[in-house]
Design an enzyme around this catalytic site. Structure first.
Site, PDB file in Angstrom:
ATOM      1  N   ARG A  28      27.348  67.888  51.954  1.00  0.00           N
ATOM      2  CA  ARG A  28      28.176  66.763  52.327  1.00  0.00           C
ATOM      3  C   ARG A  28      28.550  67.180  53.896  1.00  0.00           C
ATOM      4  O   ARG A  28      29.042  68.097  53.991  1.00  0.00           O
ATOM      5  CB  ARG A  28      29.425  66.534  51.600  1.00  0.00           C
ATOM      6  CG  ARG A  28      29.117  66.249  50.092  1.00  0.00           C
ATOM      7  CD  ARG A  28      28.020  64.928  49.761  1.00  0.00           C
ATOM      8  NE  ARG A  28      28.643  63.609  50.739  1.00  0.00           N
ATOM      9  CZ  ARG A  28      27.696  62.643  50.875  1.00  0.00           C
ATOM     10  NH1 ARG A  28      26.536  62.683  50.249  1.00  0.00           N
ATOM     11  NH2 ARG A  28      28.098  61.805  51.314  1.00  0.00           N
ATOM     12  N   GLU A  83      28.131  54.019  53.866  1.00  0.00           N
ATOM     13  CA  GLU A  83      29.118  55.078  53.852  1.00  0.00           C
ATOM     14  C   GLU A  83      30.249  54.898  53.302  1.00  0.00           C
ATOM     15  O   GLU A  83      31.060  55.769  52.456  1.00  0.00           O
ATOM     16  CB  GLU A  83      29.601  55.562  55.382  1.00  0.00           C
ATOM     17  CG  GLU A  83      28.514  55.605  56.358  1.00  0.00           C
ATOM     18  CD  GLU A  83      27.751  56.989  56.131  1.00  0.00           C
ATOM     19  OE1 GLU A  83      28.335  57.851  55.267  1.00  0.00           O
ATOM     20  OE2 GLU A  83      26.870  57.279  56.909  1.00  0.00           O
ATOM     21  N   ASN A 113      31.640  56.966  49.884  1.00  0.00           N
ATOM     22  CA  ASN A 113      32.923  57.932  49.630  1.00  0.00           C
ATOM     23  C   ASN A 113      33.659  57.441  48.138  1.00  0.00           C
ATOM     24  O   ASN A 113      34.144  58.270  47.634  1.00  0.00           O
ATOM     25  CB  ASN A 113      33.891  57.263  50.987  1.00  0.00           C
ATOM     26  CG  ASN A 113      33.409  57.973  51.895  1.00  0.00           C
ATOM     27  OD1 ASN A 113      32.725  59.087  52.153  1.00  0.00           O
ATOM     28  ND2 ASN A 113      34.127  57.684  53.251  1.00  0.00           N
TER      29      ASN A 113
END
Lengths: 154, 103
Positions: A120, A61, A65
């Protein structure tokens, strides 16, 4: 009584037993590589599979990002620093020199995203927090972001 | 795409996910699934995660996006074989109650 005879209570400090630093290009193909590197590092603790999978997910994650938001899918570097301590804690710091986050608190809210909302879903930070023992984020607009997470392996 | 196999039977499209789903693989998976979906317009879409080796929130986005396509087309949707970690991620977004979770 001389100094050596005095009983001194010492607080046990955890010792740093291993550390790695990785620099990756902000290429989505490296998301898997980042997971694999950190999992291999944490494997030295002979951890349970579930906990290792949790950390892999959290790292994925954070790296995503950097690629999607910090560098907006353009070229950049992702800096990963993982440390292992004697109390079986692993910390991972993932840093970028991308656009930075203007409002970190807002960015960490579930379902908040600045990405295309169709695909997203804004759960990256929620997943990181859920699968680790804690996440802290520091950021400066125009300079970059650093995400710090820890996980203690049973 | 390697790791994705799609079968059709009696108007049902089944997508077997046999790979890791992250941001990198999700974009290719999305293109392939949507391509087949719109070419064939099934009446039911099943996504089978039994052999999926990893999923992060990009996988959640992939699933939610396909679910939205189904809603818009009047197509049924079902999700099979989600493991505990995948279910946990779905639960975080409240999708466990909305999606038709099987197995």
């Amino acid at each position: 009584m001389n100094q050596t005879e005095k009983k001194v209570k010492r607080k046990t400090k955890k010792a740093l037993i291993n550390e790695i630093k990785i620099t990756l290009n902000s290429d989505s193909a490296n998301e898997s590589l980042a997971r694999t590197c950190i999992a291999a590092f944490a494997s030295q603790l002979d951890p349970c599979i579930d906990q290792l999978a949790d950390l892999r997910c959290a790292v994925s994650e954070a790296v995503t990002n950097c690629i999607v938001h910090a560098y907006k899918e353009k070229k950049g570097k992702i800096y990963i620093n993982a440390r292992m301590y004697s109390d079986r804690t692993v910390s991972v710091r993932i840093t970028d020199k991308g656009c930075g986050i203007p409002d970190v608190e807002r960015a960490m809210q579930p379902l908040f995203t600045t990405g295309s909302t169709e695909e997203r879903c804004g759960m990256g930070f929620s997943v990181m927090e859920s699968f680790t023992d804690g996440v802290s984020v520091s950021s400066a607009v125009g300079k970059g972001t650093s995400v710090f997470m820890t996980k203690k392996f049973e | 795409m390697d790791g994705l196999s799609i079968e059709f039977e009696n108007g049902q499209m089944t997508v077997f996910v046999n790979c890791e789903i992250d941001h990198h693989t999700a974009s290719r998976a999305r293109e392939e699934i949507d391509g087949e979906f719109f070419a064939n317009m099934p009446h039911r879409l099943v996504i089978d995660l039994t052999n999926m080796r990893f999923m992060d929130s990009s996988g959640l986005g992939l699933i939610m996006g396909r679910y939205s396509r189904c809603l818009a087309s009047g197509c049924e949707f079902a999700l099979y074989g989600a493991d505990e970690r995948a279910k946990c991620i779905l639960r975080m977004a409240g999708m466990d109650k909305i999606l038709n979770l099987k197995g």
